[in-house]
Design an enzyme around this catalytic site. Structure first.
Site, PDB file in Angstrom:
ATOM      1  N   HIS A 446       0.824  -1.210   0.000  1.00  0.00           N
ATOM      2  CA  HIS A 446       0.000   0.000   0.000  1.00  0.00           C
ATOM      3  C   HIS A 446       0.859   1.262   0.000  1.00  0.00           C
ATOM      4  O   HIS A 446       0.470   2.283   0.564  1.00  0.00           O
ATOM      5  CB  HIS A 446      -0.942  -0.008   1.207  1.00  0.00           C
ATOM      6  CG  HIS A 446      -1.920  -1.158   1.191  1.00  0.00           C
ATOM      7  ND1 HIS A 446      -2.725  -1.466   2.254  1.00  0.00           N
ATOM      8  CD2 HIS A 446      -2.209  -2.061   0.225  1.00  0.00           C
ATOM      9  CE1 HIS A 446      -3.483  -2.528   1.947  1.00  0.00           C
ATOM     10  NE2 HIS A 446      -3.176  -2.903   0.722  1.00  0.00           N
TER      11      HIS A 446
HETATM   12  C1  LIG Z   1       0.479  -6.972  -5.018  1.00  0.00           C
HETATM   13  C2  LIG Z   1      -0.480  -5.897  -4.576  1.00  0.00           C
HETATM   14  C3  LIG Z   1      -1.610  -6.241  -3.831  1.00  0.00           C
HETATM   15  C4  LIG Z   1      -2.494  -5.251  -3.408  1.00  0.00           C
HETATM   16  N1  LIG Z   1      -3.677  -5.611  -2.809  1.00  0.00           N
HETATM   17  C5  LIG Z   1      -4.619  -4.670  -2.578  1.00  0.00           C
HETATM   18  C6  LIG Z   1      -5.923  -5.027  -2.145  1.00  0.00           C
HETATM   19  O1  LIG Z   1      -6.285  -6.200  -2.026  1.00  0.00           O
HETATM   20  N2  LIG Z   1      -6.823  -4.027  -1.895  1.00  0.00           N
HETATM   21  C7  LIG Z   1      -6.488  -2.706  -2.054  1.00  0.00           C
HETATM   22  O2  LIG Z   1      -7.327  -1.860  -1.789  1.00  0.00           O
HETATM   23  N3  LIG Z   1      -5.265  -2.348  -2.482  1.00  0.00           N
HETATM   24  C8  LIG Z   1      -4.345  -3.290  -2.775  1.00  0.00           C
HETATM   25  N4  LIG Z   1      -3.130  -2.918  -3.267  1.00  0.00           N
HETATM   26  C9  LIG Z   1      -2.839  -1.480  -3.420  1.00  0.00           C
HETATM   27  C10 LIG Z   1      -3.554  -0.859  -4.603  1.00  0.00           C
HETATM   28  O3  LIG Z   1      -3.680  -1.793  -5.656  1.00  0.00           O
HETATM   29  C11 LIG Z   1      -2.780   0.377  -5.065  1.00  0.00           C
HETATM   30  O4  LIG Z   1      -2.594   1.250  -3.982  1.00  0.00           O
HETATM   31  C12 LIG Z   1      -3.514   1.149  -6.157  1.00  0.00           C
HETATM   32  O5  LIG Z   1      -3.906   0.266  -7.170  1.00  0.00           O
HETATM   33  C13 LIG Z   1      -2.612   2.250  -6.716  1.00  0.00           C
HETATM   34  O6  LIG Z   1      -3.304   2.928  -7.740  1.00  0.00           O
HETATM   35  P1  LIG Z   1      -2.604   4.086  -8.588  1.00  0.00           P
HETATM   36  O7  LIG Z   1      -3.625   4.572  -9.552  1.00  0.00           O
HETATM   37  O8  LIG Z   1      -1.979   5.051  -7.666  1.00  0.00           O
HETATM   38  O9  LIG Z   1      -1.403   3.355  -9.360  1.00  0.00           O
HETATM   39  P2  LIG Z   1      -1.454   2.126 -10.371  1.00  0.00           P
HETATM   40  O10 LIG Z   1      -2.752   1.427 -10.319  1.00  0.00           O
HETATM   41  O11 LIG Z   1      -0.238   1.331 -10.110  1.00  0.00           O
HETATM   42  O12 LIG Z   1      -1.374   2.808 -11.800  1.00  0.00           O
HETATM   43  C14 LIG Z   1      -0.247   3.393 -12.360  1.00  0.00           C
HETATM   44  C15 LIG Z   1      -0.247   3.096 -13.857  1.00  0.00           C
HETATM   45  O13 LIG Z   1       0.656   3.947 -14.518  1.00  0.00           O
HETATM   46  C16 LIG Z   1       1.412   3.212 -15.466  1.00  0.00           C
HETATM   47  N5  LIG Z   1       2.678   3.923 -15.652  1.00  0.00           N
HETATM   48  C17 LIG Z   1       3.649   4.134 -14.748  1.00  0.00           C
HETATM   49  N6  LIG Z   1       4.646   4.848 -15.286  1.00  0.00           N
HETATM   50  C18 LIG Z   1       4.302   5.115 -16.553  1.00  0.00           C
HETATM   51  C19 LIG Z   1       4.927   5.824 -17.623  1.00  0.00           C
HETATM   52  N7  LIG Z   1       6.123   6.412 -17.469  1.00  0.00           N
HETATM   53  N8  LIG Z   1       4.285   5.890 -18.813  1.00  0.00           N
HETATM   54  C20 LIG Z   1       3.070   5.294 -18.991  1.00  0.00           C
HETATM   55  N9  LIG Z   1       2.442   4.615 -18.001  1.00  0.00           N
HETATM   56  C21 LIG Z   1       3.049   4.532 -16.806  1.00  0.00           C
HETATM   57  C22 LIG Z   1       1.543   1.844 -14.826  1.00  0.00           C
HETATM   58  O14 LIG Z   1       1.846   0.848 -15.782  1.00  0.00           O
HETATM   59  C23 LIG Z   1       0.178   1.673 -14.183  1.00  0.00           C
HETATM   60  O15 LIG Z   1      -0.767   1.095 -15.062  1.00  0.00           O
HETATM   61  C24 LIG Z   1      -2.228  -3.882  -3.697  1.00  0.00           C
HETATM   62  C25 LIG Z   1      -1.101  -3.544  -4.448  1.00  0.00           C
HETATM   63  C26 LIG Z   1      -0.236  -4.527  -4.904  1.00  0.00           C
HETATM   64  C27 LIG Z   1       0.954  -4.128  -5.724  1.00  0.00           C
END
Ligand SMILES: Cc1cc2nc3c(=O)[nH]c(=O)nc-3n(C[C@H](O)[C@H](O)[C@H](O)COP(=O)(O)OP(=O)(O)OC[C@H]3O[C@@H](n4cnc5c(N)ncnc54)[C@H](O)[C@@H]3O)c2cc1C
Ligand SMILES: *[C@@H]1O[C@H](CO)[C@@H](O)[C@H](O)[C@H]1NC(C)=O
Ligand SMILES: *[C@@H]1O[C@H](CO)[C@@H](O)[C@H](O)[C@H]1NC(C)=O
Ligand SMILES: *[C@@H]1O[C@H](CO)[C@@H](O)[C@H](O)[C@H]1NC(C)=O
Ligand SMILES: *[C@@H]1O[C@H](CO)[C@@H](O)[C@H](O)[C@H]1NC(C)=O
Ligand SMILES: *[C@@H]1O[C@H](CO)[C@@H](O)[C@H](O)[C@H]1NC(C)=O
Length: 525
Positions: A446
């Site tokens: 997280h």
């Molecule tokens: C293994 C794991 C298990 C988890 N389990 C849970 C759970 O059960 N429940 C829960 O609530 N949370 C869980 N989490 C946490 C939750 O999934 C994350 O906090 C949340 O998804 C983050 O969302 P975000 O939009 O910030 O980033 P992300 O969803 O990671 O999105 C970022 C996106 O940007 C893209 N990106 C990055 N850099 C670039 C670039 N330079 N150019 C183009 N694209 C790029 C990436 O490929 C990705 O698709 C878990 C996380 C992980 C890793």
């Protein structure tokens, strides 16, 4: 009604429902978008990015640039029977899960596929507390509406497995009351949360949400990595982004622009990706940018600072068992006045064996860390240190957390179900617990921060010091919301999208009164 008319109506209804679920145009060919312009460019088609893009598409043209491929039809993403496999099967530049090791030495993962980390995570869905919402200064009703929008599309009530109900009893035996049943709210005690896996065992990621805006206003560019933001001549305004193919087959870089008058670039690349892109674009602490010979656009000290990850401990209660079905977490205990979150899952160790652990995280750790670039290659992980258990409070909390976990692991229900015979020795005493914590601290995945609201972005999620550039994702959180953050990250994309639509609506009205000298509203054609 004649059978033919009946069939006609039914097929129309089927088409209509298909129409609502139509997916946007997706391409992996950079030339198809290079040189074009869009009202909004969303960088990163992840958890927040897809929800935001779907919302903005209701009124505007949106380009989503995602470094990974498509989740649709990928069994590693979609099928519950392969839960956890994506984390076993990683490589440097193309797997759906990208692994990284923080400078603390802790193994971790980030999503690299449309849908982002919602395509590789545990899928546990649970909202943030009212207190969190109030502290963030968000509008309570709009937050509710945004959560509900997400829930009506990608969230399901899980059918409890045998093991998850055993864990649930274990939590109750350990005293985590009250029992709240199926509940999406952040309430103390033991509960069943929502899941993005449906009853057929199919995962629904944030990418599904793209089908619920106006898909024909959205273009998704896959397998393209954004290198940096493009600014106007005097570097006061974002006008587009620079990107390259993710597979490294060429180092050619392409540009795409936002519409001249009001277009905006929104970074939604996650807690590692968004600060990384800001730094690569010359927005960050001057000394660090100088070290890498990146020309400074805005000297913004806090980019990459206030990074945080919740320290976690996981007790293995069953190792190397065969023929167990893999299980994402379905129940959670919110324990000791919201201080700890406990869950359990069954993960693969390899193709034939599984392990079961009961794990807990510290909900509000004090320690903060820092993200820095390791190179100017946007395909590489930045380097990050979270300083797990760096503060005295966090270490003390960890000791307490281990004791709670032992209670659950030693509960009658759990020991009976797993037929735990020769029980391992209980850990006790500060010294033993301390070294156990230090040796075994891990992540709950997280991690957040790096572009925190109030330091890197303002209350409207605009980056300080430049115009037309925002960050909307988990990097903006000072604290991880709720039991698990995904629900609130999905909500945030929707919420900020609605706010931006309203802003544009208000600007339009402003323009109209500007056009009419008396300031009287113009009649609509
Ligand atoms: C293994 C794991 C298990 C988890 N389990 C849970 C759970 O059960 N429940 C829960 O609530 N949370 C869980 N989490 C946490 C939750 O999934 C994350 O906090 C949340 O998804 C983050 O969302 P975000 O939009 O910030 O980033 P992300 O969803 O990671 O999105 C970022 C996106 O940007 C893209 N990106 C990055 N850099 C670039 C670039 N330079 N150019 C183009 N694209 C790029 C990436 O490929 C990705 O698709 C878990 C996380 C992980 C890793
Ligand atoms: C996009 O990248 C993914 C992951 O590397 C790959 O499986 C897929 O074939 C790529 N798609 C195209 C069209 O290049
Ligand atoms: C930047 O350039 C624009 C026109 O290109 C001009 O309107 C604006 O005043 C300039 N800003 C600064 C700070 O020089
Ligand atoms: C696992 O299941 C297979 C097929 O259902 C069976 O042949 C095998 O004996 C089982 N193994 C164990 C250790 O239970
Ligand atoms: C899986 O792991 C177990 C335990 O380490 C080992 O005995 C088994 O040989 C492994 N199987 C495969 C296919 O690697
Ligand atoms: C940083 O770069 C060095 C040298 O290229 C490499 O050895 C190291 O693994 C990299 N660190 C990270 C976090 O990628």
């Amino acid at each position: 009604m004649s059978p033919l008319v009946f069939i006609f109506i039914i097929s129309m209804l089927i088409n209509l429902s298909h129409g609502a679920m139509q997916m946007p145009y997706m391409t992996s060919d950079p030339r198809e978008v290079s040189g074009k312009s869009f009202d909004y460019i969303v960088v990163g088609g992840g958890t927040a990015g897809c929800s935001l893009a779907a919302t903005l598409s209701e009124k505007f043209s949106v380009l989503v640039i995602e470094r990974g491929g498509s989740p649709f039809g990928d069994p590693l993403v979609e099928e519950k029977k392969y839960f956890g496999y994506s984390l076993l099967k990683t490589d440097e530049y193309s797997s759906v899960a990208q692994s990284f090791t923080s400078r603390d030495g802790v193994e971790n993962y980030r999503g690299r596929v449309l849908g982002g980390s919602s395509a590789i995570n545990g899928g546990f869905y649970s909202r943030a507390s009212e207190e969190f919402v109030k502290k963030a200064g968000w509008d309570k009703d709009m937050v509710q509406e945004s959560y509900k929008w997400v829930e009506s599309k990608v969230v399901f009530m899980p059918e409890l497995t045998q093991w998850q109900s055993v864990v649930q009893f274990g939590f109750l035996e350990a005293g985590f009351y009250p029992y709240n049943g199926y509940n999406l709210e952040h309430t103390q005690g033991t509960k069943i949360g929502g899941s993005i896996y449906d009853q057929c065992g199919k995962r629904h990621t944030s990418a599904d949400l793209l089908g619920f805006g106006r898909p024909n206003h959205i273009t998704v560019l896959l397998n393209a990595t954004v290198k940096s933001v493009v600014f106007d001549g005097n570097k006061t305004r974002a006008v587009g982004v620079r990107f390259m193919k993710s597979d490294g087959s060429s180092s050619k870089s392409y540009k795409v622009h936002v519409e001249k008058r009001r277009g905006e670039v929104i970074l939604a690349a996650g807690a590692l990706g968004s600060p990384q892109i800001l730094l690569l674009s010359g927005i960050g602490p001057e000394d660090h940018l100088n070290d890498l010979n990146i020309p400074v656009v805005v000297n913004l000290r806090d980019v990459g600072r206030r990074m945080s990850d919740n320290p976690a401990i996981s007790l293995l209660v069953d190792r190397f068992s065969q023929n167990r079905t893999l299980e994402p977490p379905q129940v959670a205990a919110i324990a000791e006045g919201y201080k700890y979150i406990l869950e359990s899952e069954v993960l693969p160790t390899n193709i034939t064996t599984t392990r079961i652990s009961i794990a807990a995280k510290i909900a509000f750790p004090k320690s903060r860390g820092r993200l820095k670039l390791n190179s100017t290659n946007p395909r590489e992980n930045p380097s990050v240190k979270f300083n797990y258990l760096g503060s005295k409070e966090d270490l003390e909390a960890c000791l307490e957390m281990v004791l709670l976990l032992q209670h659950v692991a030693r509960s009658e229900t759990v020991t009976f179900y797993l037929r735990l015979q020769n029980r391992e020795k209980l850990l006790a005493g500060d010294e033993e617990l301390t070294s156990f914590c230090k040796d075994n601290v891990r992540t709950y995945y997280h991690y957040h921060g790096g572009c925190v609201v109030g330091s890197v972005v303002d209350e409207d999620y605009r980056v300080s010091g430049v115009r037309r550039l925002r960050v909307v994702d988990g990097s903006t959180f000072e604290e991880s919301p709720g039991t698990n953050p995904m629900a609130t990250v999905l909500m945030l994309g929707r919420y900020q999208g609605i706010k931006m639509l309203k802003e544009r609506e208000a600007e339009k009205e402003g323009d109209e009164s500007f056009l009419s000298p008396q300031g009287s509203p113009q009649p609509q054609p």
